[in-house]
Design a protein around this motif. Structure first.
Motif, PDB file in Angstrom:
ATOM      1  N   SER A 145     -21.577   2.228  18.317  1.00  0.00           N
ATOM      2  CA  SER A 145     -20.133   2.411  18.346  1.00  0.00           C
ATOM      3  C   SER A 145     -19.407   1.081  18.209  1.00  0.00           C
ATOM      4  CB  SER A 145     -19.726   3.100  19.656  1.00  0.00           C
ATOM      5  OG  SER A 145     -18.323   3.222  19.731  1.00  0.00           O
ATOM      6  N   GLU A 146     -19.881   0.063  18.920  1.00  0.00           N
ATOM      7  CA  GLU A 146     -19.239  -1.245  18.872  1.00  0.00           C
ATOM      8  C   GLU A 146     -19.423  -1.907  17.512  1.00  0.00           C
ATOM      9  OE1 GLU A 146     -20.055  -3.858  22.089  1.00  0.00           O
ATOM     10  OE2 GLU A 146     -19.647  -2.358  23.630  1.00  0.00           O
ATOM     11  N   LEU A 147     -20.593  -1.774  16.932  1.00  0.00           N
ATOM     12  CA  LEU A 147     -20.824  -2.346  15.604  1.00  0.00           C
ATOM     13  C   LEU A 147     -19.937  -1.696  14.550  1.00  0.00           C
ATOM     14  CD1 LEU A 147     -24.701  -2.751  15.610  1.00  0.00           C
ATOM     15  CD2 LEU A 147     -23.025  -4.582  15.435  1.00  0.00           C
ATOM     16  N   ARG A 148     -19.801  -0.382  14.641  1.00  0.00           N
ATOM     17  CA  ARG A 148     -18.921   0.312  13.692  1.00  0.00           C
ATOM     18  C   ARG A 148     -17.476  -0.138  13.867  1.00  0.00           C
ATOM     19  NH1 ARG A 148     -22.202   4.881  14.796  1.00  0.00           N
ATOM     20  NH2 ARG A 148     -20.702   5.579  16.367  1.00  0.00           N
TER      21      ARG A 148
ATOM     22  N   LEU B 138     -28.146  -3.624  12.144  1.00  0.00           N
ATOM     23  CA  LEU B 138     -28.751  -4.915  12.490  1.00  0.00           C
ATOM     24  C   LEU B 138     -28.637  -5.892  11.321  1.00  0.00           C
ATOM     25  CD1 LEU B 138     -32.071  -4.548  14.534  1.00  0.00           C
ATOM     26  CD2 LEU B 138     -29.971  -5.752  15.139  1.00  0.00           C
ATOM     27  N   SER B 139     -28.750  -5.376  10.109  1.00  0.00           N
ATOM     28  CA  SER B 139     -28.621  -6.230   8.935  1.00  0.00           C
ATOM     29  C   SER B 139     -27.248  -6.885   8.887  1.00  0.00           C
ATOM     30  CB  SER B 139     -28.842  -5.423   7.650  1.00  0.00           C
ATOM     31  OG  SER B 139     -30.165  -4.956   7.569  1.00  0.00           O
ATOM     32  N   ILE B 140     -26.229  -6.118   9.213  1.00  0.00           N
ATOM     33  CA  ILE B 140     -24.877  -6.660   9.239  1.00  0.00           C
ATOM     34  C   ILE B 140     -24.778  -7.766  10.269  1.00  0.00           C
ATOM     35  CG2 ILE B 140     -22.457  -6.133   9.701  1.00  0.00           C
ATOM     36  CD1 ILE B 140     -23.058  -3.262   8.757  1.00  0.00           C
ATOM     37  N   MET B 141     -25.319  -7.530  11.463  1.00  0.00           N
ATOM     38  CA  MET B 141     -25.288  -8.539  12.516  1.00  0.00           C
ATOM     39  C   MET B 141     -25.988  -9.808  12.076  1.00  0.00           C
ATOM     40  SD  MET B 141     -27.269 -10.159  15.028  1.00  0.00           S
ATOM     41  CE  MET B 141     -28.657  -9.101  15.456  1.00  0.00           C
ATOM     42  N   ILE B 142     -27.166  -9.663  11.465  1.00  0.00           N
ATOM     43  CA  ILE B 142     -27.936 -10.819  11.029  1.00  0.00           C
ATOM     44  C   ILE B 142     -27.148 -11.642  10.013  1.00  0.00           C
ATOM     45  CG2 ILE B 142     -29.982 -11.549   9.717  1.00  0.00           C
ATOM     46  CD1 ILE B 142     -31.379  -9.072  10.987  1.00  0.00           C
ATOM     47  N   TYR B 143     -26.602 -10.951   9.030  1.00  0.00           N
ATOM     48  CA  TYR B 143     -25.874 -11.678   7.996  1.00  0.00           C
ATOM     49  C   TYR B 143     -24.691 -12.432   8.582  1.00  0.00           C
ATOM     50  CZ  TYR B 143     -23.714 -12.917   3.629  1.00  0.00           C
ATOM     51  OH  TYR B 143     -23.189 -13.644   2.589  1.00  0.00           O
ATOM     52  N   ARG B 144     -23.928 -11.772   9.446  1.00  0.00           N
ATOM     53  CA  ARG B 144     -22.751 -12.418  10.024  1.00  0.00           C
ATOM     54  C   ARG B 144     -23.130 -13.615  10.896  1.00  0.00           C
ATOM     55  NH1 ARG B 144     -19.274 -10.385   6.469  1.00  0.00           N
ATOM     56  NH2 ARG B 144     -18.802  -8.180   6.774  1.00  0.00           N
ATOM     57  N   VAL B 145     -24.196 -13.484  11.669  1.00  0.00           N
ATOM     58  CA  VAL B 145     -24.635 -14.587  12.526  1.00  0.00           C
ATOM     59  C   VAL B 145     -25.111 -15.767  11.686  1.00  0.00           C
ATOM     60  CG1 VAL B 145     -26.388 -15.317  14.188  1.00  0.00           C
ATOM     61  CG2 VAL B 145     -25.174 -13.170  14.535  1.00  0.00           C
ATOM     62  N   VAL B 146     -25.914 -15.486  10.645  1.00  0.00           N
ATOM     63  CA  VAL B 146     -26.365 -16.558   9.755  1.00  0.00           C
ATOM     64  C   VAL B 146     -25.168 -17.220   9.082  1.00  0.00           C
ATOM     65  CG1 VAL B 146     -27.618 -17.059   7.620  1.00  0.00           C
ATOM     66  CG2 VAL B 146     -28.648 -15.571   9.342  1.00  0.00           C
ATOM     67  N   GLN B 147     -24.236 -16.409   8.627  1.00  0.00           N
ATOM     68  CA  GLN B 147     -23.044 -16.919   7.957  1.00  0.00           C
ATOM     69  C   GLN B 147     -22.251 -17.845   8.876  1.00  0.00           C
ATOM     70  OE1 GLN B 147     -19.943 -13.988   7.125  1.00  0.00           O
ATOM     71  NE2 GLN B 147     -19.866 -14.750   5.019  1.00  0.00           N
ATOM     72  N   GLU B 148     -22.027 -17.425  10.102  1.00  0.00           N
ATOM     73  CA  GLU B 148     -21.253 -18.230  11.052  1.00  0.00           C
ATOM     74  C   GLU B 148     -22.016 -19.494  11.441  1.00  0.00           C
ATOM     75  OE1 GLU B 148     -18.251 -19.560  12.791  1.00  0.00           O
ATOM     76  OE2 GLU B 148     -18.049 -17.481  12.132  1.00  0.00           O
ATOM     77  N   SER B 149     -23.313 -19.366  11.641  1.00  0.00           N
ATOM     78  CA  SER B 149     -24.125 -20.530  12.020  1.00  0.00           C
ATOM     79  C   SER B 149     -24.157 -21.565  10.913  1.00  0.00           C
ATOM     80  CB  SER B 149     -25.552 -20.086  12.359  1.00  0.00           C
ATOM     81  OG  SER B 149     -25.568 -19.209  13.461  1.00  0.00           O
ATOM     82  N   ILE B 150     -24.336 -21.114   9.675  1.00  0.00           N
ATOM     83  CA  ILE B 150     -24.357 -22.037   8.544  1.00  0.00           C
ATOM     84  C   ILE B 150     -22.993 -22.696   8.368  1.00  0.00           C
ATOM     85  CG2 ILE B 150     -24.476 -22.148   6.029  1.00  0.00           C
ATOM     86  CD1 ILE B 150     -26.841 -20.322   6.098  1.00  0.00           C
ATOM     87  N   SER B 151     -21.937 -21.928   8.600  1.00  0.00           N
ATOM     88  CA  SER B 151     -20.593 -22.503   8.528  1.00  0.00           C
ATOM     89  C   SER B 151     -20.449 -23.651   9.517  1.00  0.00           C
ATOM     90  CB  SER B 151     -19.546 -21.426   8.817  1.00  0.00           C
ATOM     91  OG  SER B 151     -18.245 -21.981   8.833  1.00  0.00           O
TER      92      SER B 151
END
Length: 220
Positions: free
Chosen positions: A15-18, A127-140
């Protein structure tokens, strides 16, 4: 060292991810349909004033410089809007999208490397969405603050655990209230929480930074 843990039911997690993705898409549409349109309108009005000779020749060059700046801002807003809206897990798959993202920033002064195990890794959509966003923010954060020359992103899936780590060889930092309260870190923390995962960040001055996330697959 900083650690973050959270325990929630699978229904709460989904629910929170959506809700997070829906809000990102709402903001994306607002940027594209409202803010971007208004920026374009301002630029076109200015061009119209020049074409009607309302702006004297002495100031026209300054206006053209301003228009170039507006075009750059429009492009930035367009890219942010696209990035917020796009659901990476549903298009090409998380691994392909991570590779595409890393290739897109490969012209920076930092060498990025992606390690995936197993090679045919399959990850649930949310989970894929979470992974991508975390990698994106970390790389930023690496690009903006680390002064690193190398960054390794590792993604490993076992029978019951997903492990993600982003490690750089940059200047690192001392954990302070400033870092803990940063928008980027809050975003990472919230996403890991919503996925029922654990977050561990290690960093010391001149020793680089490690962001490590574990998510229990068997609880989903």
């Amino acid at each position: 060292m900083f650690q973050e843990k959270n325990n929630k039911s699978p229904l709460q997690i989904e629910s929170e991810l959506r809700a997070i993705e829906m809000e990102r898409k709402r903001i994306s549409m607002e940027l594209h349909d409202n803010i971007l349109g208004r920026l374009l309108g301002i630029r076109l009005i200015g061009m119209g004033l020049i074409n009607k000779n309302i702006i004297d020749n002495q100031n026209q060059e300054k206006f053209y410089d301003l228009f170039d700046t507006l075009k750059t801002v429009e492009q930035d807003v367009r890219e942010i809007s696209h990035d917020l809206y796009h659901d990476y897990s549903l298009k090409f798959g998380i691994i392909s999208e991570l590779k595409n993202y890393i290739n897109a920033i490969s012209n920076s002064d930092i060498e990025f490397s992606l390690s995936v195990s197993p090679k045919d890794i399959e990850i649930p959509g949310s989970l894929s969405i979470m992974i991508y966003r975390v990698v994106q923010e970390s790389i930023s954060n690496v690009l903006k603050h680390s002064k690193a020359t190398y960054c390794l992103i590792k993604l490993n899936l076992t029978e019951d655990t997903l492990n993600l780590s982003i490690k750089d060889n940059g200047i690192g930092f001392e954990f302070s209230n400033t870092h803990r309260a940063s928008i980027g870190l809050k975003s990472i923390k919230n996403r890991v929480k919503a996925s029922n995962g654990n977050l561990n960040i290690e960093s010391k001055p001149h020793k680089g930074t490690l962001v490590h996330i574990t998510v229990p697959i068997n609880k989903r």
